[in-house]
Design a protein around this motif. Structure first.
Motif, PDB file in Angstrom:
ATOM      1  N   THR A 194      81.686 -33.275 102.598  1.00 41.31           N
ATOM      2  CA  THR A 194      83.107 -33.309 102.269  1.00 41.31           C
ATOM      3  C   THR A 194      83.463 -34.536 101.428  1.00 41.31           C
ATOM      4  OG1 THR A 194      85.328 -33.064 103.241  1.00 41.31           O
ATOM      5  CG2 THR A 194      83.824 -34.594 104.329  1.00 41.31           C
ATOM      6  N   GLY A 195      84.598 -34.430 100.715  1.00 38.95           N
ATOM      7  CA  GLY A 195      85.126 -35.571  99.970  1.00 38.95           C
ATOM      8  C   GLY A 195      84.485 -35.831  98.625  1.00 38.95           C
ATOM      9  N   LYS A 196      83.693 -34.891  98.113  1.00 44.40           N
ATOM     10  CA  LYS A 196      82.944 -35.108  96.872  1.00 44.40           C
ATOM     11  C   LYS A 196      83.579 -34.382  95.684  1.00 44.40           C
ATOM     12  CE  LYS A 196      79.560 -37.336  98.972  1.00 44.40           C
ATOM     13  NZ  LYS A 196      79.323 -38.779  98.736  1.00 44.40           N
ATOM     14  N   PHE A 197      83.112 -34.755  94.498  1.00 44.50           N
ATOM     15  CA  PHE A 197      83.499 -34.136  93.235  1.00 44.50           C
ATOM     16  C   PHE A 197      82.288 -33.361  92.721  1.00 44.50           C
ATOM     17  CE2 PHE A 197      84.013 -34.856  88.469  1.00 44.50           C
ATOM     18  CZ  PHE A 197      84.949 -33.844  88.317  1.00 44.50           C
ATOM     19  N   TRP A 198      82.451 -32.068  92.424  1.00 42.62           N
ATOM     20  CA  TRP A 198      81.329 -31.172  92.147  1.00 42.62           C
ATOM     21  C   TRP A 198      81.438 -30.538  90.765  1.00 42.62           C
ATOM     22  CZ3 TRP A 198      77.599 -30.062  96.035  1.00 42.62           C
ATOM     23  CH2 TRP A 198      77.885 -30.615  97.287  1.00 42.62           C
ATOM     24  N   HIS A 199      80.282 -30.229  90.217  1.00 45.51           N
ATOM     25  CA  HIS A 199      80.179 -29.421  89.000  1.00 45.51           C
ATOM     26  C   HIS A 199      78.828 -28.720  89.039  1.00 45.51           C
ATOM     27  CE1 HIS A 199      80.301 -28.080  84.883  1.00 45.51           C
ATOM     28  NE2 HIS A 199      79.334 -28.886  84.499  1.00 45.51           N
ATOM     29  N   ASP A 200      78.840 -27.416  88.827  1.00 47.20           N
ATOM     30  CA  ASP A 200      77.611 -26.617  88.853  1.00 47.20           C
ATOM     31  C   ASP A 200      76.780 -26.897  90.110  1.00 47.20           C
ATOM     32  OD1 ASP A 200      78.247 -25.233  86.573  1.00 47.20           O
ATOM     33  OD2 ASP A 200      77.015 -26.455  85.238  1.00 47.20           O
ATOM     34  N   ARG A 201      77.467 -26.821  91.245  1.00 47.74           N
ATOM     35  CA  ARG A 201      76.850 -26.882  92.577  1.00 47.74           C
ATOM     36  C   ARG A 201      76.169 -28.206  92.909  1.00 47.74           C
ATOM     37  NH1 ARG A 201      74.353 -20.909  94.086  1.00 47.74           N
ATOM     38  NH2 ARG A 201      75.890 -19.640  92.960  1.00 47.74           N
ATOM     39  N   GLU A 202      76.524 -29.251  92.195  1.00 47.55           N
ATOM     40  CA  GLU A 202      75.992 -30.581  92.498  1.00 47.55           C
ATOM     41  C   GLU A 202      77.145 -31.577  92.545  1.00 47.55           C
ATOM     42  OE1 GLU A 202      73.092 -31.954  93.168  1.00 47.55           O
ATOM     43  OE2 GLU A 202      71.689 -30.305  92.785  1.00 47.55           O
ATOM     44  N   PRO A 203      77.099 -32.546  93.479  1.00 49.98           N
ATOM     45  CA  PRO A 203      78.087 -33.628  93.425  1.00 49.98           C
ATOM     46  C   PRO A 203      77.854 -34.484  92.189  1.00 49.98           C
ATOM     47  CG  PRO A 203      76.449 -34.051  95.132  1.00 49.98           C
ATOM     48  CD  PRO A 203      76.162 -32.689  94.607  1.00 49.98           C
ATOM     49  N   ARG A 204      78.936 -34.897  91.557  1.00 51.63           N
ATOM     50  CA  ARG A 204      78.849 -35.647  90.303  1.00 51.63           C
ATOM     51  C   ARG A 204      79.522 -37.004  90.442  1.00 51.63           C
ATOM     52  NH1 ARG A 204      75.151 -32.669  87.351  1.00 51.63           N
ATOM     53  NH2 ARG A 204      75.415 -30.526  88.108  1.00 51.63           N
ATOM     54  N   PRO A 205      79.133 -37.950  89.593  1.00 49.70           N
ATOM     55  CA  PRO A 205      79.862 -39.227  89.568  1.00 49.70           C
ATOM     56  C   PRO A 205      81.328 -38.993  89.219  1.00 49.70           C
ATOM     57  CG  PRO A 205      77.819 -39.348  88.301  1.00 49.70           C
ATOM     58  CD  PRO A 205      78.027 -37.909  88.615  1.00 49.70           C
ATOM     59  N   THR A 206      82.200 -39.844  89.714  1.00 48.93           N
ATOM     60  CA  THR A 206      83.615 -39.718  89.371  1.00 48.93           C
ATOM     61  C   THR A 206      84.001 -40.583  88.176  1.00 48.93           C
ATOM     62  OG1 THR A 206      84.165 -41.399  91.021  1.00 48.93           O
ATOM     63  CG2 THR A 206      84.273 -39.098  91.716  1.00 48.93           C
ATOM     64  N   HIS A 207      83.093 -41.434  87.716  1.00 49.61           N
ATOM     65  CA  HIS A 207      83.361 -42.299  86.553  1.00 49.61           C
ATOM     66  C   HIS A 207      82.105 -42.415  85.706  1.00 49.61           C
ATOM     67  CE1 HIS A 207      87.183 -43.909  88.131  1.00 49.61           C
ATOM     68  NE2 HIS A 207      86.589 -43.838  89.303  1.00 49.61           N
ATOM     69  N   TYR A 208      82.312 -42.425  84.388  1.00 46.00           N
ATOM     70  CA  TYR A 208      81.263 -42.799  83.450  1.00 46.00           C
ATOM     71  C   TYR A 208      81.680 -44.003  82.611  1.00 46.00           C
ATOM     72  CZ  TYR A 208      78.935 -38.405  84.560  1.00 46.00           C
ATOM     73  OH  TYR A 208      78.298 -37.369  85.210  1.00 46.00           O
ATOM     74  N   LEU A 209      82.982 -44.310  82.589  1.00 45.91           N
ATOM     75  CA  LEU A 209      83.514 -45.394  81.772  1.00 45.91           C
ATOM     76  C   LEU A 209      84.064 -46.491  82.678  1.00 45.91           C
ATOM     77  CD1 LEU A 209      85.543 -43.187  79.262  1.00 45.91           C
ATOM     78  CD2 LEU A 209      83.228 -44.110  78.939  1.00 45.91           C
ATOM     79  N   ASN A 210      83.693 -47.729  82.391  1.00 45.02           N
ATOM     80  CA  ASN A 210      84.189 -48.836  83.215  1.00 45.02           C
ATOM     81  C   ASN A 210      85.714 -48.941  83.180  1.00 45.02           C
ATOM     82  OD1 ASN A 210      81.702 -49.720  84.172  1.00 45.02           O
ATOM     83  ND2 ASN A 210      81.339 -51.030  82.379  1.00 45.02           N
TER      84      ASN A 210
END
Length: 311
Positions: free
Chosen positions: A268-284
């Motif tokens: 729970t509490g995750k951010f998903w794309h294509d059935r995998e949890p993904r980072p919520t940031h790529y830019l500082n």
């Protein structure tokens, strides 16, 4: 996450397109939801008249779910319901009229529901060309994507004890930090920016909502670039440039359906794309502090009319 999957994710265009979906889906483990896994269960899909919402409703119905389609105007949903019943003849579809941006309408709608809910899927979306206000005076994208969904979730807590709550966000949120002006009052309005900012808010509030609702499962996902009426109407130039890369609505909805139906429930509490949890940031520049996240949580709950939690 495999090296190929990570590369697709970081390079955006391949990962968000139909190519990314088709490459990744070949490597997924055998964990598709079981046939009839949602038989006897009720799911709610907001913004279900077309696009991702309609595709989500169809695939959940194929798993046996009774699907409540939440739309702003029930009279305009007749053709969508006819399509769905043609695609899944044995399924039960019910049309519920509720403008999710209207907090009074959300309260009335929630008050009519009495049965347990297995999944509440917040898919309704808007991108008005100019700053528009909801009936309660909130900026419309904020009201539709954040305030209305938070209020509906809060009001349905008693029916969601063993359920799942899923927000359909957007990869565009990667470009935006948490806004200091969530109502978009202090700067010139830009439709795509307003959309992305509210999707950032959805993602950042997901862990807090998951903690608040535990043990109810909460997730946010993004569908990649999918060919939907909403995309075509809001971003016609982008649609023309990417038309050969766009996913089908069913491909875009796949992770939503998987999160709603797979067993056991993912983390729970995750951010998903294509059935995998993904980072919520790529830019500082988009990273926020914990106090900023908590301040946004407090503001949005108050704006939605949710009573402060007891301490």
């Amino acid at each position: 996450m495999s090296a190929l999957d990570t590369l697709l994710d970081r390079t955006v265009i391949p990962g968000y397109s139909k190519l990314g979906y088709r490459l990744r889906s070949r490597t997924w483990p055998d964990d598709d939801p079981a046939p009839n896994s949602l038989t006897g269960k009720t799911v709610i899909v907001t913004g279900a008249r077309s696009g991702l919402g309609k595709a989500t409703a169809a695939d959940l119905a194929r798993l046996g779910a009774r699907v409540r389609l939440v739309v702003r105007d029930a009279s305009r949903a007749a053709s969508a319901v006819a399509d769905l019943r043609g695609d899944v003849p044995d399924a039960t579809f019910e049309v519920d009229e509720c403008d999710i941006s209207d907090l009074d309408a959300v309260r009335r709608y929630a008050g009519r529901l009495t049965d347990p809910i297995h999944a509440l899927i917040h898919n309704a979306g808007v991108m008005p060309a100019k700053r528009t206000q909801s009936p309660q005076g909130h900026e419309l994208t904020l009201a539709t994507h954040v305030l209305g969904p938070l209020l509906l979730t809060e009001l349905l807590k008693p029916l969601l004890a063993d359920g799942r709550v899923i927000f359909v966000a957007s990869g565009g949120m990667y470009t935006q930090p948490l806004p200091t002006d969530p109502e978009y009052r202090d700067t010139p309005y830009k439709a795509a920016t307003a959309y992305a900012r509210t999707k950032r808010i959805q993602v950042e509030l997901t862990p807090l909502l998951a903690a608040d609702l535990a043990p109810t499962f909460v997730a946010t996902m993004h569908p990649g670039w999918s060919e939907t009426p909403g995309l075509t109407d809001s971003l016609p130039g982008f649609t023309r440039l990417t038309k050969h890369l766009l996913r089908t609505p069913a491909e875009g909805a796949d992770t939503t359906v998987w999160l709603a139906a797979t067993e056991p429930a993912p983390h729970t509490g995750k951010f998903w794309h294509d059935r995998e949890p993904r980072p919520t940031h790529y830019l500082n520049r988009t990273r926020e502090s914990e106090p900023a996240r908590l301040a946004m949580w407090t503001y949005c709950r108050a704006a939605a009319g949710i009573q402060p939690q007891a301490t």
